[in-house]
Design a protein around this motif. Structure first.
Motif, PDB file in Angstrom:
ATOM      1  N   ALA A 278     -49.497 -15.728  35.585  1.00  0.00           N
ATOM      2  CA  ALA A 278     -48.997 -15.496  34.226  1.00  0.00           C
ATOM      3  C   ALA A 278     -49.691 -16.442  33.246  1.00  0.00           C
ATOM      4  O   ALA A 278     -49.970 -17.603  33.560  1.00  0.00           O
ATOM      5  N   GLU A 279     -49.963 -15.960  32.037  1.00  0.00           N
ATOM      6  CA  GLU A 279     -50.638 -16.790  31.028  1.00  0.00           C
ATOM      7  C   GLU A 279     -49.830 -18.031  30.694  1.00  0.00           C
ATOM      8  O   GLU A 279     -50.381 -19.123  30.536  1.00  0.00           O
ATOM      9  N   ALA A 280     -48.510 -17.874  30.577  1.00  0.00           N
ATOM     10  CA  ALA A 280     -47.674 -19.014  30.218  1.00  0.00           C
ATOM     11  C   ALA A 280     -47.735 -20.093  31.296  1.00  0.00           C
ATOM     12  O   ALA A 280     -47.728 -21.291  30.999  1.00  0.00           O
ATOM     13  N   THR A 281     -47.817 -19.684  32.552  1.00  0.00           N
ATOM     14  CA  THR A 281     -47.915 -20.643  33.653  1.00  0.00           C
ATOM     15  C   THR A 281     -49.234 -21.395  33.587  1.00  0.00           C
ATOM     16  O   THR A 281     -49.284 -22.628  33.726  1.00  0.00           O
TER      17      THR A 281
ATOM     18  N   VAL B  90     -27.995 -30.675  46.025  1.00  0.00           N
ATOM     19  CA  VAL B  90     -28.799 -29.484  45.742  1.00  0.00           C
ATOM     20  C   VAL B  90     -29.725 -29.715  44.555  1.00  0.00           C
ATOM     21  O   VAL B  90     -30.854 -29.211  44.521  1.00  0.00           O
ATOM     22  N   ASP B  91     -29.265 -30.510  43.562  1.00  0.00           N
ATOM     23  CA  ASP B  91     -30.101 -30.738  42.382  1.00  0.00           C
ATOM     24  C   ASP B  91     -31.396 -31.474  42.723  1.00  0.00           C
ATOM     25  O   ASP B  91     -32.348 -31.460  41.944  1.00  0.00           O
ATOM     26  N   GLU B  92     -31.453 -32.117  43.905  1.00  0.00           N
ATOM     27  CA  GLU B  92     -32.675 -32.805  44.310  1.00  0.00           C
ATOM     28  C   GLU B  92     -33.806 -31.833  44.611  1.00  0.00           C
ATOM     29  O   GLU B  92     -34.989 -32.206  44.526  1.00  0.00           O
ATOM     30  N   VAL B  93     -33.467 -30.617  44.979  1.00  0.00           N
ATOM     31  CA  VAL B  93     -34.497 -29.650  45.391  1.00  0.00           C
ATOM     32  C   VAL B  93     -34.456 -28.386  44.536  1.00  0.00           C
ATOM     33  O   VAL B  93     -35.028 -27.361  44.918  1.00  0.00           O
ATOM     34  N   SER B  94     -33.775 -28.428  43.390  1.00  0.00           N
ATOM     35  CA  SER B  94     -33.675 -27.234  42.548  1.00  0.00           C
ATOM     36  C   SER B  94     -34.240 -27.519  41.169  1.00  0.00           C
ATOM     37  O   SER B  94     -34.391 -28.677  40.760  1.00  0.00           O
ATOM     38  N   SER B  95     -34.550 -26.454  40.444  1.00  0.00           N
ATOM     39  CA  SER B  95     -35.101 -26.570  39.101  1.00  0.00           C
ATOM     40  C   SER B  95     -34.646 -25.374  38.281  1.00  0.00           C
ATOM     41  O   SER B  95     -34.558 -24.259  38.792  1.00  0.00           O
ATOM     42  N   ASN B  96     -34.365 -25.640  36.980  1.00  0.00           N
ATOM     43  CA  ASN B  96     -34.005 -24.554  36.070  1.00  0.00           C
ATOM     44  C   ASN B  96     -35.110 -24.292  35.046  1.00  0.00           C
ATOM     45  O   ASN B  96     -34.881 -23.629  34.039  1.00  0.00           O
ATOM     46  N   ASP B  97     -36.303 -24.826  35.304  1.00  0.00           N
ATOM     47  CA  ASP B  97     -37.449 -24.617  34.433  1.00  0.00           C
ATOM     48  C   ASP B  97     -37.922 -23.172  34.572  1.00  0.00           C
ATOM     49  O   ASP B  97     -38.352 -22.746  35.646  1.00  0.00           O
ATOM     50  N   ARG B  98     -37.864 -22.422  33.479  1.00  0.00           N
ATOM     51  CA  ARG B  98     -38.189 -20.997  33.546  1.00  0.00           C
ATOM     52  C   ARG B  98     -39.657 -20.766  33.916  1.00  0.00           C
ATOM     53  O   ARG B  98     -39.994 -19.799  34.593  1.00  0.00           O
ATOM     54  N   THR B  99     -40.547 -21.681  33.478  1.00  0.00           N
ATOM     55  CA  THR B  99     -41.959 -21.503  33.786  1.00  0.00           C
ATOM     56  C   THR B  99     -42.223 -21.632  35.280  1.00  0.00           C
ATOM     57  O   THR B  99     -43.142 -21.006  35.820  1.00  0.00           O
ATOM     58  N   ALA B 100     -41.409 -22.442  35.967  1.00  0.00           N
ATOM     59  CA  ALA B 100     -41.608 -22.646  37.400  1.00  0.00           C
ATOM     60  C   ALA B 100     -41.393 -21.361  38.185  1.00  0.00           C
ATOM     61  O   ALA B 100     -41.840 -21.254  39.329  1.00  0.00           O
ATOM     62  N   TYR B 101     -40.721 -20.379  37.583  1.00  0.00           N
ATOM     63  CA  TYR B 101     -40.402 -19.152  38.302  1.00  0.00           C
ATOM     64  C   TYR B 101     -41.342 -18.007  37.962  1.00  0.00           C
ATOM     65  O   TYR B 101     -41.231 -16.930  38.520  1.00  0.00           O
ATOM     66  N   LEU B 102     -42.272 -18.261  37.039  1.00  0.00           N
ATOM     67  CA  LEU B 102     -43.270 -17.242  36.727  1.00  0.00           C
ATOM     68  C   LEU B 102     -44.356 -17.235  37.798  1.00  0.00           C
ATOM     69  O   LEU B 102     -44.620 -18.259  38.435  1.00  0.00           O
ATOM     70  N   PRO B 103     -45.009 -16.104  37.997  1.00  0.00           N
ATOM     71  CA  PRO B 103     -46.128 -16.099  38.945  1.00  0.00           C
ATOM     72  C   PRO B 103     -47.260 -16.987  38.442  1.00  0.00           C
ATOM     73  O   PRO B 103     -47.420 -17.190  37.233  1.00  0.00           O
ATOM     74  N   ASP B 104     -48.050 -17.529  39.357  1.00  0.00           N
ATOM     75  CA  ASP B 104     -49.146 -18.428  38.981  1.00  0.00           C
ATOM     76  C   ASP B 104     -50.161 -17.741  38.081  1.00  0.00           C
ATOM     77  O   ASP B 104     -50.880 -18.402  37.325  1.00  0.00           O
TER      78      ASP B 104
END
Length: 734
Positions: free
Chosen positions: A65-68, A49-63
């Motif tokens: 978003a300023e931070a993204t 599962v770790d091959e296709v998962s990420s815990n990067d918080r920025t990856a979950y923001l909408p495109d």
């Protein structure tokens, strides 16, 4: 627990649906083989599962978003996507020249460690002389959970005695999250399955049947994971450790609940019918409707998460919905096939014995043991019971006002010891608290100085630097007098790195980067830069946390009302299922009341018992979706059986008998679901621990209070009117 027959009347020996012999053998065999193949192929994906998962918080923001947008552009200025690790080395006394030399040698040696990418900064001493900080860029694709502890181990062996090294910053906290989620495949599954197995052994007092039910749950999970993994690999879905943990728990709990419902009906039919094929068909007919109705309710609630701005929420909806689909399929196909093949042996050593007398629908309700006595007690004073219960639940709802769900610092996401958290504390004691996780401001080149002056005017900014290729450190300080030299006295001023006419400023925060004060600084900077008309994008770790919390709060305000609307639409389905208008409204209203009480009690426990620092804005949202969608299941199970009994016994006796007959199986299902969600608390992530408590407590509240007291008492007080406008509301018992 004997179960009265359906509307067609008693079933006697030799009666009931007949299935051709060839189909009796072929259909179960094919179903079992198909599920074996799916589980055999999907099982190995647990370790991938770790091959296709990420815990990067920025990856979950909408495109949008300023931070993204800032993160997407920041890599162009440094030429690298490396994750910064901040090494903080402290001593008990002022560091000597020999110690500083040893620190330099030890940190330079880290360049030979696999995963260190780019140039390591020289040690930067603190003003008090008690600490130094070193910036180490780490490969973004490296396993930070292994790499960060390796760095700390290398330093501890190379540094002189009396010096302590800790790794903090984005890399340190990412390593903490990775280590916390590392137990999902093993510890979480083990605890959940062990808890379910213990409950099933107690419920069934059987050796084989608990293993059959658990196998059904695991096969459903393997098949769901197989599909979800490939969807994530194709970038259709986004997986994280949080989503993975919820998926595991939800599938195991739901599949076990649906299996319990079927097994209870099948066991009762084996007592009424001699042929196991006829018992299988009859049990399926009595199980399909409530399972599809309850599963459909859960799926509809989960899919509302697709409206979320946060990808961590929006992707959980379809991932969990896929899990529920496979849970229903396994409970309605694989489980019936296995127990059909096993027959009465599945219940060994307590075989259900064929006894036609169990078809007597007029048998006393007290024959159903403790649940018969509870049902009779509720029937004596229904109005008093439902009014007192409703008042107590309403008082519990008041506690929800104390829930602090406006976000928590990144340093508090992981429960327990944390080297990264300790490092951040040490960093704040000897350096500006925001050192290492600066605010990133991307501005037009002509606005460089004006933007710098604006940043320096903010009390939340300690200093400002600009990326510079010709600077030894990769950046140069910027003051009100312009870009300064970064080198020996007399060195020329560094030239800022310019990409597409833009430059990257980095502002060192005076407050800890995950604090509320730092987030307010980011808000103020965005407002000030926008007010001056600058084309600026503000990002960084603090901006990411701020945008995540804002998106979560937006999702909560949007999705909870949408879920209620969807539930109202589901009322139409329930109205067709129960042939009533009033009963479904009662079920939804009591479920929402139960959720409010669970949230209120949880708020008090979080604040006054566990002393949690707060909660993520998504906690009430997840709690609402799970409790409203799952909580209504038990009411559906109860009221479908109550209606079935009412057709023979009348409205009042139907409620009493329905509660008595379903009490054992629904309580067992509630205990299983509560235990599986409680298992989430073994993962030391604050968000998951809070969700575990809210859902587990809410399910128990729903099982033992709402479904046992409130709903039956209300139904008894309303009498036949609860089945309006069907004919059942106007006729006497058969």
């Amino acid at each position: 627990m004997p179960t009265p027959p359906g509307p067609s009347g008693p079933t006697h020996r030799g009666s009931g649906p007949r299935v051709p012999r060839a189909l009796r053998i072929l259909i179960p065999a094919v179903l079992i083989l198909v599920w074996l193949a799916a589980a055999g192929i999907g099982g190995p994906y647990f370790g991938r599962v770790d091959e296709v998962s990420s815990n990067d918080r920025t990856a979950y923001l909408p495109d949008s978003a300023e931070a993204t947008r800032a993160q997407a552009l920041a890599g162009d200025f440094s030429g690298s996507d490396a994750i910064p690790a901040i090494i903080v080395i402290t001593g008990e006394q002022e560091l000597t020249e020999d110690q500083l030399g040893a620190i330099t040698d030890a940190t330079e040696a880290l360049d030979d460690v696999d995963g260190v990418e780019g140039e390591i900064s020289p040690p930067i001493p603190s003003e008090d002389g008690l600490a130094v900080q070193v910036f180490v860029p780490l490969d973004a694709d490296a396993d930070l959970g292994d790499l960060v502890p390796q760095l700390e181990e290398e330093l501890s062996s190379d540094l002189p005695a009396g010096l302590t090294a800790r790794v903090t910053g984005p890399a340190g906290f990412s390593a903490d999250l990775g280590a916390a989620f590392a137990g999902i495949d093993g510890l979480l599954l083990g605890v959940a399955l062990a808890a379910v197995l213990i409950i099933l052994v107690i419920v069934y007092r059987s050796v084989l049947l608990p293993l059959i039910v658990l196998s059904t749950s695991m096969f459903a999970l393997c098949a769901a994971l197989l599909l979800i993994w490939h969807l994530a690999a194709a970038d259709v879905l986004l997986l994280s450790g949080q989503t993975q943990g919820i998926l595991f728990i939800l599938v195991i709990g739901a599949a076990t609940d649906y299996s319990l419902l079927y097994v209870a009906r099948y066991r009762d039919e084996l007592r009424r019918q001699q042929r196991k094929g006829a018992a299988t068909v009859t049990a399926l007919r009595g199980t399909v409707e409530p399972v599809l109705a309850s599963g459909g309710t859960v799926i509809a609630g989960l899919l509302c998460l697709l409206l979320s701005d946060l990808k961590s929420n929006s992707t959980l909806g379809p991932v969990a919905a896929i899990g529920i689909v496979f849970a229903m399929l396994a409970a309605l196909t694989l489980l019936p096939a296995i127990v059909y093949v096993a027959g009465r042996v599945a219940f060994w050593p307590r075989h259900p014995v064929y006894d036609p007398s169990t078809s007597d629908v007029s048998s006393p309700v007290l024959d159903h043991g403790v649940w018969g006595r509870i049902a009779t007690a509720v029937a004596r004073r229904p109005r008093t019971i439902w009014m007192l219960t409703a008042i107590v639940l309403a008082v519990g709802c008041a506690g929800a006002l104390q829930l602090k769900a406006d976000g928590v610092p990144q340093s508090d996401l992981v429960i327990g010891s944390s080297s990264a958290r300790d490092g951040q504390v040490a960093l704040g004691e000897h350096f500006p608290a925001g050192a290492g996780s600066p605010v990133q401001v991307i501005v037009d080149e002509e606005d460089l100085q004006a933007s710098t002056d604006l940043l320096l005017q903010d009390d939340g900014i300690d200093s400002v630097s600009v990326t510079a290729e010709d600077s030894p450190s990769g950046s140069a300080p910027v003051t009100a007098d312009g870009v300064q030299a970064q080198g020996p006295p007399g060195s020329p001023a560094a030239s800022p790195t310019v990409v597409d006419g833009r430059v990257l400023l980095q502002g060192t925060l005076t407050d800890a980067p995950d604090s509320a004060a730092a987030e307010q600084t980011v808000r103020d900077l965005r407002a000030a830069l926008g007010h001056e008309g600058f084309t600026a994008i503000v990002g960084g770790e603090t901006a990411t946390a701020l945008d995540t919390n804002d998106a979560s709060a937006h999702d909560r305000a949007l999705i909870i009302p949408v879920v209620l609307v969807v539930i109202l639409l589901i009322l139409l389905i329930l109205m067709m299922l129960l042939r009533s208008v009033l009963a479904p409204i009662m079920l939804v209203a009591t479920t929402v009341l139960s959720f409010g009480t669970a949230l209120g009690v949880a708020a008090l426990v979080f604040q006054h018992v566990f002393a949690f620092p707060g909660a993520d804005p998504a906690v009430p949202l997840y709690g609402f979706v799970f409790l409203v969608a799952l909580g209504i299941d038990y009411n559906i199970f109860l009221m479908t059986r109550v209606r079935e009994e009412a057709l023979h016994q009348g409205a009042r006796e139907g409620v009493v008998r329905g509660l008595a007959v379903t009490g054992g199986v629904i309580t067992s299902a509630g205990l299983v679901l509560a235990a599986t969600f409680a298992a989430l608390s073994v993962i030391p992530i604050l968000f998951l621990v809070q969700i575990a408590f809210i859902v587990a407590f809410g399910v128990l509240l729903d099982t033992f209070v709402v479904r046992t007291l409130l709903v039956p008492a209300l139904a008894l007080d309303l009498g036949r009117a609860i089945w309006w406008p069907s004919r059942l509301s106007r006729r006497a018992p058969r």
